[in-house]
Every structure is written in C-alpha cells, then in structure tokens.
Design a protein around this motif. Structure first.
Motif, short mmCIF file in Angstrom:
data_model
loop_
_atom_site.label_atom_id
_atom_site.label_comp_id
_atom_site.label_asym_id
_atom_site.label_seq_id
_atom_site.Cartn_x
_atom_site.Cartn_y
_atom_site.Cartn_z
N LEU A 8 -8.11 -9.72 -1.02
CA LEU A 8 -7.07 -8.56 -0.99
C LEU A 8 -5.95 -9.10 -1.01
O LEU A 8 -5.61 -9.83 -0.25
CB LEU A 8 -7.50 -7.75 -0.07
CG LEU A 8 -8.84 -6.88 -0.01
CD1 LEU A 8 -9.04 -5.73 1.05
CD2 LEU A 8 -9.03 -6.11 -1.42
N HIS A 12 -2.91 -4.30 -0.90
CA HIS A 12 -3.98 -3.88 -0.54
C HIS A 12 -3.79 -3.42 0.95
O HIS A 12 -4.29 -2.29 1.51
CB HIS A 12 -5.34 -4.58 -0.82
CG HIS A 12 -5.59 -4.64 -2.24
ND1 HIS A 12 -5.38 -5.59 -3.19
CD2 HIS A 12 -6.42 -3.86 -3.00
CE1 HIS A 12 -5.78 -5.10 -4.39
NE2 HIS A 12 -6.48 -4.22 -4.20
N LEU A 45 -5.32 0.97 -4.73
CA LEU A 45 -5.60 -0.11 -3.95
C LEU A 45 -6.52 0.06 -2.62
O LEU A 45 -6.80 -0.86 -2.12
CB LEU A 45 -4.02 -0.18 -3.23
CG LEU A 45 -2.91 -0.50 -3.84
CD1 LEU A 45 -1.69 -0.64 -3.10
CD2 LEU A 45 -3.13 -2.02 -4.43
N ARG A 46 -7.18 1.21 -2.98
CA ARG A 46 -8.69 1.22 -2.22
C ARG A 46 -9.39 0.71 -2.59
O ARG A 46 -10.57 0.26 -2.31
CB ARG A 46 -8.70 2.88 -2.00
CG ARG A 46 -8.04 3.52 -0.92
CD ARG A 46 -8.50 5.09 -1.08
NE ARG A 46 -7.31 5.69 -0.18
CZ ARG A 46 -6.50 6.41 -0.66
NH1 ARG A 46 -6.54 6.69 -1.82
NH2 ARG A 46 -5.66 7.10 0.36
N PRO A 48 -11.51 -2.75 -4.05
CA PRO A 48 -11.27 -4.28 -3.83
C PRO A 48 -11.30 -5.07 -5.30
O PRO A 48 -12.19 -5.90 -5.77
CB PRO A 48 -12.37 -4.60 -3.04
CG PRO A 48 -13.53 -3.71 -3.43
CD PRO A 48 -12.83 -2.35 -3.80
#
Length: 120
Positions: A8, A12, A45-46, A48
C-alpha cells in the motif's frame, strides 16, 4: 505463479487515517463537486492496488484545493466557499494540517512508485 501482495502506498494509508477529514475539507472548500471528487479518490484508495494515474491526479487536485490555489478566481466555486469561512474557525487549522499530511503522502507515494518502477 505466486501472487505477491501489492504494498500500500502512503496515499492508501492517508486515506485510511483522514477519510472523514478530507471529505469535510473538500465540502467546506469546494462544495458538492469537490466532495464527490474526494469520495472517488477515497473509494479508489480503499482497494489494495497500485496507485492509478487518476488517483494521483485527484490527490494532486485535492491538495491544490486544500492549499487554496483557486480561491482568487471569482468564476470558481472555491472562491465562494472560501469567502464564507470564518478565519478563526478551528477548521482552518485542521485544513492546514490536512494539507501537509496529503502533501507528504503524495510525495511519498510518488517516490515509492519511482522505486518500484526501477526495481521491476
């Protein structure tokens, strides 16, 4: 062969930590259009996954919003939103801190991408 987990990025992690604060700031400084853009970035950004060009553009645009880059253009919504903000509001300091955190996360994510590109 083997699926390796995608590390990430700092963006993130920023999204996880500042989700609500970013939405509040986007609404305060740019109204509904910016709130929707912030939500789109946060949704991206949720996942991965590697940082996309769109997510990077949205993060940079939101950083510009937080830095008040467009408040002097009377033809933009940012000018109207900025005009109603009370300078003594605690939101002002929160927006400044959020701006710094987003700047740092964006720079770190870009550096991480450059490192990954060279090591592939």
């Amino acid at each position: 062969m083997f699926d390796t987990p995608i590390p990430l990025s700092a963006l993130h992690h920023f999204a996880q930590q500042y989700d609500v604060a970013l939405q509040n700031a986007a609404w305060c400084l740019g109204g509904r259009p910016w709130l929707l853009r912030a939500q789109r970035l946060l949704d991206d950004l949720r996942q991965p996954a590697r940082l996309t060009c769109r997510a990077e553009r949205d993060a940079q645009a939101l950083l510009d919003l937080l830095r008040l880059e467009h408040v002097h253009d009377e033809n933009r919504i940012e000018a109207a939103c900025f005009a109603v903000i009370d300078p003594t509001s605690p939101n002002v300091e929160n927006i400044c801190l959020l701006s710094e955190a987003l700047r740092d996360a964006l720079h770190a994510a870009q550096a991480q991408q450059e490192t990954e590109t060279y090591h592939v």
